[in-house]
Design an enzyme around this catalytic site. Structure first.
Site, PDB file in Angstrom:
ATOM      1  N   LYS A   1       0.877  -1.160   0.000  1.00  0.00           N
ATOM      2  CA  LYS A   1       0.000   0.000   0.000  1.00  0.00           C
ATOM      3  C   LYS A   1       0.920   1.216   0.000  1.00  0.00           C
ATOM      4  O   LYS A   1       1.646   1.462   0.967  1.00  0.00           O
ATOM      5  CB  LYS A   1      -0.912   0.014   1.216  1.00  0.00           C
TER       6      LYS A   1
ATOM      7  N   ALA B   1      -9.487   5.901   4.268  1.00  0.00           N
ATOM      8  CA  ALA B   1      -9.374   7.053   5.180  1.00  0.00           C
ATOM      9  C   ALA B   1     -10.666   7.842   5.293  1.00  0.00           C
ATOM     10  O   ALA B   1     -11.315   8.141   4.296  1.00  0.00           O
ATOM     11  CB  ALA B   1      -8.244   7.989   4.771  1.00  0.00           C
TER      12      ALA B   1
END
Length: 268
Positions: free
Chosen positions: A102, A189
């Site tokens: 990631k 997020a």
């Protein structure tokens, strides 16, 4: 009927759960493990730069991750340049023997928004080096398309700033990104609670990555379970295709139907 138990693929990896969880901010490692189990997730992200290899107990965060059930997705959190991110990814590959990464390259220390230019630079180098790259990026359709064209296995636009819990601040940008993408779109997020997760999934994204929304809850394991159900519900609602919105009321039992029923009764 649509297949509501559909899986999704990230590169060569096929998952059933569309929820990816994190490992930061939990009150304890035991609470983290309980939350992971309750989430039903099959992938967990770990910040390589935050693994303490000098712990006197001899244990690291990785010892508390059930790697028989969870696929580890190392991340480059804490990196502010493409060079640092690439070096961190290479370290992760050696440490965890995985090609997954990631990619995070932060551009602003206060908002933790990604640096698109450095992210693109690092992504290209990592893809060419054989990594399966999942880049964290702003909710920018142009940057997402560029990352896809470079060869990233997925794109991960933010819903809101990291750790903010604000939910999906710009659903229209996320919808455009999903409409144009030929790789999985995973919202990353900003998801703070189950309703945020359901809303994101109803847009049509392929998955969600969340950490603080679970870890900072009063009961992380219970919130993890709620997030699991919200992701499933949101996915099913997307596949079911919601009714169109109307400005005015539309009776659930139209008068025309009642009139026909009365006529049928009278003629009997």
């Amino acid at each position: 009927m649509a297949n509501v138990s559909d899986s999704f693929k990230i590169g060569k990896y096929e998952l059933t759960s569309r929820l990816i969880v994190g490992t930061g901010k939990y009150p304890s490692m035991e609470v983290m493990r309980a939350a992971h189990a309750a989430s039903g997730a099959e992938m967990v992200t770990v910040a390589i730069r935050r693994i303490n290899l000098d712990d006197p107990s001899g244990k690291t965060l990785l010892d508390y991750v059930d790697r028989t059930r969870l696929l580890v997705l190392p991340n480059t959190a804490g990196c502010y340049t493409a060079r640092d991110a690439v070096l961190t990814a290479q370290l992760a590959r050696e440490l965890l023997e995985t090609d997954l990464i990631k990619l995070e390259v932060i551009g602003d220390a206060q908002t933790l928004h990604p640096d698109s230019r450095e992210t693109l630079k690092a992504a290209e180098e990592l893809v060419n080096d054989g990594f399966t790259v999942l880049p964290y990026v702003g909710d920018d359709p142009v940057a997402c398309k560029q990352l896809e064209e470079i060869g990233c296995a997925a794109v991960m636009p933010l819903a809101a700033p990291i750790g903010s819990g604000l939910g999906v601040c710009n659903p229209y940008s996320i919808a455009i990104i999903k409409e144009r993408a030929k790789v999985p779109v995973i919202v990353d997020a900003g998801v703070g609670t189950a309703s945020d997760a359901a809303i994101a999934m109803e847009i049509g994204v392929d998955g969600l990555l969340m950490n603080t929304g679970i870890a900072a809850a009063g009961d992380p394991a219970l919130m993890a379970e709620a997030m699991k159900h919200a992701v499933v519900a949101g996915r099913k609602a997307f596949l079911a295709r919601r009714m169109s919105k109307r400005l005015y009321a539309s009776a659930s039992s139209p008068m025309e139907d009642l009139i026909e029923m009365r006529r049928a009764t009278t003629n009997q």
